[in-house]
Design a protein around this motif. Structure first.
Motif, PDB file in Angstrom:
ATOM      1  N   GLY A  34      -6.052   9.553  26.275  1.00  0.00           N
ATOM      2  CA  GLY A  34      -6.153   9.102  24.898  1.00  0.00           C
ATOM      3  C   GLY A  34      -5.705   7.659  24.771  1.00  0.00           C
ATOM      4  O   GLY A  34      -4.735   7.234  25.401  1.00  0.00           O
ATOM      5  N   ALA A  35      -6.412   6.872  23.950  1.00  0.00           N
ATOM      6  CA  ALA A  35      -6.112   5.452  23.787  1.00  0.00           C
ATOM      7  C   ALA A  35      -5.296   5.230  22.517  1.00  0.00           C
ATOM      8  O   ALA A  35      -5.706   5.635  21.424  1.00  0.00           O
ATOM      9  CB  ALA A  35      -7.402   4.641  23.728  1.00  0.00           C
ATOM     10  N   LEU A  36      -4.158   4.587  22.663  1.00  0.00           N
ATOM     11  CA  LEU A  36      -3.319   4.163  21.546  1.00  0.00           C
ATOM     12  C   LEU A  36      -3.525   2.663  21.400  1.00  0.00           C
ATOM     13  O   LEU A  36      -3.125   1.885  22.265  1.00  0.00           O
ATOM     14  CB  LEU A  36      -1.855   4.494  21.818  1.00  0.00           C
ATOM     15  N   VAL A  37      -4.159   2.232  20.298  1.00  0.00           N
ATOM     16  CA  VAL A  37      -4.573   0.835  20.152  1.00  0.00           C
ATOM     17  C   VAL A  37      -4.064   0.283  18.830  1.00  0.00           C
ATOM     18  O   VAL A  37      -4.317   0.864  17.758  1.00  0.00           O
ATOM     19  CB  VAL A  37      -6.109   0.688  20.207  1.00  0.00           C
ATOM     20  N   PHE A  38      -3.364  -0.840  18.900  1.00  0.00           N
ATOM     21  CA  PHE A  38      -2.984  -1.630  17.736  1.00  0.00           C
ATOM     22  C   PHE A  38      -3.359  -3.078  18.018  1.00  0.00           C
ATOM     23  O   PHE A  38      -3.046  -3.613  19.087  1.00  0.00           O
ATOM     24  CB  PHE A  38      -1.483  -1.530  17.450  1.00  0.00           C
ATOM     25  N   LEU A  39      -4.031  -3.716  17.066  1.00  0.00           N
ATOM     26  CA  LEU A  39      -4.469  -5.096  17.224  1.00  0.00           C
ATOM     27  C   LEU A  39      -4.065  -5.865  15.975  1.00  0.00           C
ATOM     28  O   LEU A  39      -4.483  -5.529  14.863  1.00  0.00           O
ATOM     29  CB  LEU A  39      -5.987  -5.139  17.424  1.00  0.00           C
ATOM     30  N   PRO A  68     -16.171   7.409  19.370  1.00  0.00           N
ATOM     31  CA  PRO A  68     -15.600   7.675  18.048  1.00  0.00           C
ATOM     32  C   PRO A  68     -14.195   8.233  18.059  1.00  0.00           C
ATOM     33  O   PRO A  68     -13.491   8.157  17.053  1.00  0.00           O
ATOM     34  CB  PRO A  68     -16.584   8.676  17.436  1.00  0.00           C
ATOM     35  N   ARG A  69     -13.750   8.835  19.159  1.00  0.00           N
ATOM     36  CA  ARG A  69     -12.423   9.447  19.211  1.00  0.00           C
ATOM     37  C   ARG A  69     -11.549   8.722  20.233  1.00  0.00           C
ATOM     38  O   ARG A  69     -12.048   8.255  21.264  1.00  0.00           O
ATOM     39  CB  ARG A  69     -12.505  10.926  19.604  1.00  0.00           C
ATOM     40  N   SER A  70     -10.254   8.662  19.958  1.00  0.00           N
ATOM     41  CA  SER A  70      -9.335   8.036  20.912  1.00  0.00           C
ATOM     42  C   SER A  70      -9.145   8.903  22.149  1.00  0.00           C
ATOM     43  O   SER A  70      -8.902   8.384  23.244  1.00  0.00           O
ATOM     44  CB  SER A  70      -7.986   7.763  20.244  1.00  0.00           C
ATOM     45  N   THR A  71      -9.259  10.238  22.014  1.00  0.00           N
ATOM     46  CA  THR A  71      -9.186  11.124  23.183  1.00  0.00           C
ATOM     47  C   THR A  71     -10.358  10.816  24.119  1.00  0.00           C
ATOM     48  O   THR A  71     -11.508  10.780  23.703  1.00  0.00           O
ATOM     49  CB  THR A  71      -9.236  12.591  22.754  1.00  0.00           C
ATOM     50  N   GLU A 116      -3.907   2.951  14.778  1.00  0.00           N
ATOM     51  CA  GLU A 116      -3.704   4.358  14.436  1.00  0.00           C
ATOM     52  C   GLU A 116      -2.890   5.010  15.535  1.00  0.00           C
ATOM     53  O   GLU A 116      -3.272   4.968  16.705  1.00  0.00           O
ATOM     54  CB  GLU A 116      -5.042   5.071  14.270  1.00  0.00           C
ATOM     55  N   GLY A 117      -1.751   5.626  15.152  1.00  0.00           N
ATOM     56  CA  GLY A 117      -0.875   6.211  16.136  1.00  0.00           C
ATOM     57  C   GLY A 117      -1.156   7.659  16.458  1.00  0.00           C
ATOM     58  O   GLY A 117      -0.659   8.169  17.463  1.00  0.00           O
ATOM     59  N   ASP A 118      -1.949   8.346  15.624  1.00  0.00           N
ATOM     60  CA  ASP A 118      -2.218   9.769  15.832  1.00  0.00           C
ATOM     61  C   ASP A 118      -3.654   9.936  16.308  1.00  0.00           C
ATOM     62  O   ASP A 118      -4.594   9.476  15.663  1.00  0.00           O
ATOM     63  CB  ASP A 118      -2.003  10.535  14.528  1.00  0.00           C
ATOM     64  N   SER A 119      -3.822  10.636  17.430  1.00  0.00           N
ATOM     65  CA  SER A 119      -5.150  10.771  18.033  1.00  0.00           C
ATOM     66  C   SER A 119      -6.000  11.858  17.392  1.00  0.00           C
ATOM     67  O   SER A 119      -7.150  12.043  17.798  1.00  0.00           O
ATOM     68  CB  SER A 119      -5.012  11.069  19.532  1.00  0.00           C
ATOM     69  N   ILE A 120      -5.473  12.598  16.406  1.00  0.00           N
ATOM     70  CA  ILE A 120      -6.258  13.689  15.833  1.00  0.00           C
ATOM     71  C   ILE A 120      -7.538  13.143  15.201  1.00  0.00           C
ATOM     72  O   ILE A 120      -7.577  12.033  14.652  1.00  0.00           O
ATOM     73  CB  ILE A 120      -5.423  14.489  14.814  1.00  0.00           C
ATOM     74  N   PHE A 121      -8.604  13.912  15.273  1.00  0.00           N
ATOM     75  CA  PHE A 121      -9.939  13.439  14.905  1.00  0.00           C
ATOM     76  C   PHE A 121     -10.101  13.152  13.422  1.00  0.00           C
ATOM     77  O   PHE A 121     -11.072  12.507  13.015  1.00  0.00           O
ATOM     78  CB  PHE A 121     -10.999  14.445  15.346  1.00  0.00           C
ATOM     79  N   THR A 122      -9.201  13.619  12.565  1.00  0.00           N
ATOM     80  CA  THR A 122      -9.329  13.342  11.133  1.00  0.00           C
ATOM     81  C   THR A 122      -9.005  11.883  10.812  1.00  0.00           C
ATOM     82  O   THR A 122      -9.230  11.447   9.684  1.00  0.00           O
ATOM     83  CB  THR A 122      -8.414  14.266  10.329  1.00  0.00           C
ATOM     84  N   ASN A 123      -8.485  11.134  11.785  1.00  0.00           N
ATOM     85  CA  ASN A 123      -8.173   9.725  11.596  1.00  0.00           C
ATOM     86  C   ASN A 123      -9.128   8.881  12.438  1.00  0.00           C
ATOM     87  O   ASN A 123      -9.119   8.968  13.667  1.00  0.00           O
ATOM     88  CB  ASN A 123      -6.731   9.425  12.028  1.00  0.00           C
ATOM     89  N   ASP A 124      -9.955   8.068  11.801  1.00  0.00           N
ATOM     90  CA  ASP A 124     -10.855   7.194  12.545  1.00  0.00           C
ATOM     91  C   ASP A 124     -10.077   6.025  13.144  1.00  0.00           C
ATOM     92  O   ASP A 124      -9.232   5.426  12.465  1.00  0.00           O
ATOM     93  CB  ASP A 124     -11.946   6.639  11.626  1.00  0.00           C
ATOM     94  N   PRO A 125     -10.344   5.650  14.392  1.00  0.00           N
ATOM     95  CA  PRO A 125      -9.671   4.488  14.980  1.00  0.00           C
ATOM     96  C   PRO A 125     -10.113   3.208  14.273  1.00  0.00           C
ATOM     97  O   PRO A 125     -11.312   2.943  14.143  1.00  0.00           O
ATOM     98  CB  PRO A 125     -10.153   4.497  16.440  1.00  0.00           C
ATOM     99  N   PRO A 126      -9.169   2.375  13.787  1.00  0.00           N
ATOM    100  CA  PRO A 126      -9.564   1.118  13.122  1.00  0.00           C
ATOM    101  C   PRO A 126      -9.938   0.016  14.099  1.00  0.00           C
ATOM    102  O   PRO A 126     -10.468  -1.012  13.683  1.00  0.00           O
ATOM    103  CB  PRO A 126      -8.312   0.747  12.325  1.00  0.00           C
ATOM    104  N   VAL A 127      -9.647   0.209  15.388  1.00  0.00           N
ATOM    105  CA  VAL A 127     -10.088  -0.722  16.429  1.00  0.00           C
ATOM    106  C   VAL A 127     -11.139   0.006  17.248  1.00  0.00           C
ATOM    107  O   VAL A 127     -10.846   0.976  17.947  1.00  0.00           O
ATOM    108  CB  VAL A 127      -8.921  -1.184  17.317  1.00  0.00           C
ATOM    109  N   GLY A 128     -12.390  -0.425  17.136  1.00  0.00           N
ATOM    110  CA  GLY A 128     -13.491   0.276  17.790  1.00  0.00           C
ATOM    111  C   GLY A 128     -13.575  -0.051  19.267  1.00  0.00           C
ATOM    112  O   GLY A 128     -13.427  -1.209  19.676  1.00  0.00           O
TER     113      GLY A 128
END
Length: 774
Positions: A112-117, A143-146, A122-134
């Protein structure tokens, strides 16, 4: 392929035109057309630069081929050659190379990718949260950090674009975009490469790629990898190795270019990951404050890599892959029509420890997740020029549809004896349930279906040969349908005392218009030292979300509502410059992010498992300075690096996030992953010895103190983030040997944490790689 060979070029062009027209109604595009031949680094010969000048990379950040130094966007481009020379085997290695980018393995996962730019992430990898860094692979979004923390094989280049990219790249890239461009099949000749790596903790990796022309207008490229490692940790409860790696992956691309006007490429990839989930380590209690914790890890038997965990049956079975089809058709000298179709799928079963307690000591909490995901995206774009080449434009449409569901359980079982197991594969073995049917319940199954429609356009106009103005606009219409069910057995929904089924469905629609305006001006001679000054303003949008972690029945069924979308307005000034016959490069930028309706997933320490909640916490302003530099002061010596600052503050709190136990005024909370200062320094020395070429290089990166959690609890504050890497290699004819060390000083800082546990970064590792090209 035999059937395709029977079609004429005219037949294929008609089919492409028809399919693009059919796809245009639901589609929108944000990615650059890939040329028939891959962009290559600009050489000194091609630019007329003097010997010893810094090289450059052609990028497609604005849907056309440009030198990275000519793009009025904060962008860091990393070539495949640079990544290979630095021994970067995984995407998490690029974080230290990019200003204000934090990229690591997400909490407890293997891929799983933890990305902040620039403080947006987004710190939670659950699918209900879209990653703001594509994260994109050949213009198709993951589409998913996993599963998004990819192994790097057969890479042409990586482009990291900082700031909102709504008018240029896929969906919901409010924080930025990370674009991986893979090597394309070549029609020229048979070629390939292979390497084997051995290293610490019985590491054994093998990678290979081969290019095969199959006719004068078609070629196939195949790549594969295997990654294995015993594991650098030991669970003292059962004396088993943990944090091991076991991964297989492959990719196949087919390119057909029947004539100069048409290019079609089809790609398929698959990754099988059976690596062990990352084991957490407990934080030490604070003796001066009962009930509180410090940011120092417990080290059982004096070793930070020894774990006292009741989880003796860790689970990770993640399979991810996809298909893509890209067609580029040159309508005439000024117009190009492109169609990009993508399909991605994911199946991930994971179970990992959230308390790091031994059996019978305190609570034992194991998080179990069984996720299924699939998505399809279709985009159509039209690019061209006008007014005698003074204007270049792109317009198009994009459609994205995705389904996710995830059986989730929180196990509080306490096995007896050192060999007892949680049976992590059984989600109904020992779930955590309240006494009644109004509190927390497990297992439960959240589901989410998304339909996203977008249209976009962008135009760059030359005011004169040196000055340009760019204006763009993106419209988004996104609909989400969220369902959560509480279960008592597989496919059996809990029935409440009042006779209701414990199931809830919420539907929500959001629309947005995101503009971008930029101006740039170039100074200097066309073939000499130059400087590009630019200013821009852009809006980023991330659609709303749902609290997929909520397992309180009364909240989920009666009070839960959608989380509002986030927006980011970014204002930026920058300059990119080359000096002393391109022996010195200096790029700098200053930005301000106005970040509205920030959606946070956070946790609070409770008697049982950490309570995880999600809400729109408020608005914030983030501002920072980024300076990148590189120089060739002496023949064979290249030095470089960057410094970056971040200053953040809440400008509005929508509601109390519940952090008053740690800060008197919650408006003073520090945003996550926003160190006030970060840096990287790197150097490379190359030379020749007879027919061999040698290289020695290294880098060191670090950051000032920063917080991982919303409430700024002491245990989640990282104060010792620093990493050093070193490589030395020799190339002789088609052979190469490289020895490398990562985390050379063995700094074991916290890469992510929740509640009272955290995840130390991997220890020092030394590897030896032998490679062969043909």
């Amino acid at each position: 392929m035999a059937r395709c060979a029977g079609l004429s070029g005219e037949d294929v062009r008609e089919l492409v035109m028809i399919s693009a027209g059919l796809a245009a109604s639901p589609a929108a595009a944000q990615v650059a057309p890939t040329p028939a031949t891959p962009p290559q680094p600009i050489t000194e010969a091609s630019t007329g630069a003097a010997a010893g000048a810094l090289g450059d990379i052609v990028v497609t950040a604005q849907h056309r081929e440009q030198s990275a130094q000519r793009v009025p966007i904060a962008i860091t481009a990393l070539s495949g050659e640079q990544l290979e020379a630095e021994g970067a085997a995984n995407l998490d290695r690029i974080g230290p190379a990019v200003p204000n980018l934090y990229l690591a393995r997400n909490f407890g996962t293997s891929s799983g990718a933890l990305v902040f730019l620039r403080g947006v992430g987004e710190g939670d990898s659950i699918f209900t949260n879209d990653p703001p860094v594509g994260i994109y692979v050949d213009d198709v979004i993951l589409p998913r950090s996993t599963g998004a923390l990819l192994d790097l094989i057969d890479i042409e280049r990586i482009e990291v674009l900082r700031g909102p990219q709504g008018t240029l790249y896929g969906r919901n890239t409010s924080g930025g975009a990370i674009k991986l461009v893979m090597k394309r099949p070549s029609l020229d000749a048979v070629s390939g490469a292979a390497d084997v790596t051995v290293g610490s903790y019985l590491r054994l990796d093998a990678r290979a790629a081969v290019n095969l022309p199959v006719s004068s207008d078609a070629a196939v490229r195949v790549s594969a990898l295997s990654r294995n490692q015993r594991g650098w940790g030991r669970n003292l409860t059962n004396d088993q190795r943990v944090n091991g790696q076991d991964l297989l992956g492959g990719r196949v691309s087919f390119l057909w270019e029947p004539d100069a006007a048409l290019s079609i490429m089809a790609t398929g990839d698959l990754t099988r990951d059976r690596s062990g989930p990352r084991f957490p380590q407990r934080f030490q209690p604070d003796p001066a404050a009962p009930g509180r914790f410090t940011n120092r890890f417990v080290a059982p038997d004096g070793d930070i890599d020894h774990f006292l965990s009741a989880d003796t049956d860790p689970l990770n079975s993640t399979d991810t892959g996809g298909l893509s089809l890209r067609a580029d058709y040159l309508l005439n000298g000024e117009l190009k029509l492109s169609s990009i179709t993508g399909y991605r799928a994911l199946r991930s079963r994971i179970g990992f420890d959230q308390t790091a307690n031994p059996p019978g000591v305190g609570s034992n909490v194991i998080l179990l997740q069984d996720q299924r995901q699939h998505s399809i995206s279709q985009e159509v774009q039209l690019t061209g020029s006008a007014w005698g080449g003074r204007a270049e434009w792109v317009a198009g449409a994009y459609y994205f549809r995705e389904h996710n569901d995830q059986l989730t359980a929180v196990s509080l079982a306490t096995p007896a004896g050192p060999n007892a197991r949680f049976r992590n594969g059984d989600f109904f073995n020992a779930p955590s349930r309240g006494v009644g049917t109004t509190g927390n319940w497990s297992p439960y199954e959240p589901r989410l279906d998304t339909d996203s429609y977008s249209a976009f356009g962008s135009m760059t106009v030359a005011i004169d040969p040196r000055a340009h103005v760019t204006a763009g606009l993106r419209y988004t219409d996104e609909q989400k349908r969220y369902t959560v069910s509480f279960l008592t057995a597989p496919d059996t929904v809990l029935v409440l005392p009042d006779g209701r089924a414990a199931r809830r469905r919420i539907a929500q629609r959001w629309t947005d218009v995101s503009p971008r305006l930029a101006i740039d001006y170039r100074l200097g001679a066309e073939d000499g030292d130059t400087a590009l000054a630019y200013a821009s303003v852009a809006k980023g949008f991330r659609s709303g979300s749902f609290d997929g972690r909520a397992r309180n029945i009364s909240f989920a069924l009666d009070r839960q509502a959608a989380i509002a979308p986030e927006t980011v307005w970014t204002y930026e000034l920058g300059v990119k410059s080359d000096w002393f016959e391109r022996r010195l490069r200096l790029n700098a930028g200053y930005f301000i992010n106005d970040y509205t309706d920030i959606a946070f997933s956070a946790s609070r320490v409770t008697v049982g498992p950490p309570e995880i909640f999600r809400q729109n916490v408020g608005d914030a302003r983030i501002q920072g300075l980024e300076v990148e530099w590189a120089a060739n002061p002496l023949p064979g010596l290249e030095i470089g690096g960057w410094i970056a600052t971040l200053a953040d503050r809440f400008t509005r709190l929508a509601s109390s996030p519940g952090c008053t136990a740690f800060v008197a005024d919650e408006r003073q909370l520090d945003l996550r992953f926003t160190p006030s200062f970060r840096y990287q320094l790197r150097a490379t020395l190359t030379g020749r010895a007879g027919k061999a070429q040698w290289r020695v290089g290294g880098d060191v990166s670090g950051a000032s103190a920063y917080n991982i959690a919303l409430c700024n609890e002491p245990q989640h504050r990282v104060t010792n983030a620093e990493t050093a890497n070193l490589q030395a290699g020799v190339d002789w004819q088609d052979w190469g040997v490289m020895i490398a060390a990562t985390n050379l000083r063995d700094r074991r800082y916290n890469s992510g944490s929740v509640g009272t546990i955290g995840y130390p970064v991997a220890p020092r590792e030394v590897t030896l790689q032998v490679r062969r090209r043909f």
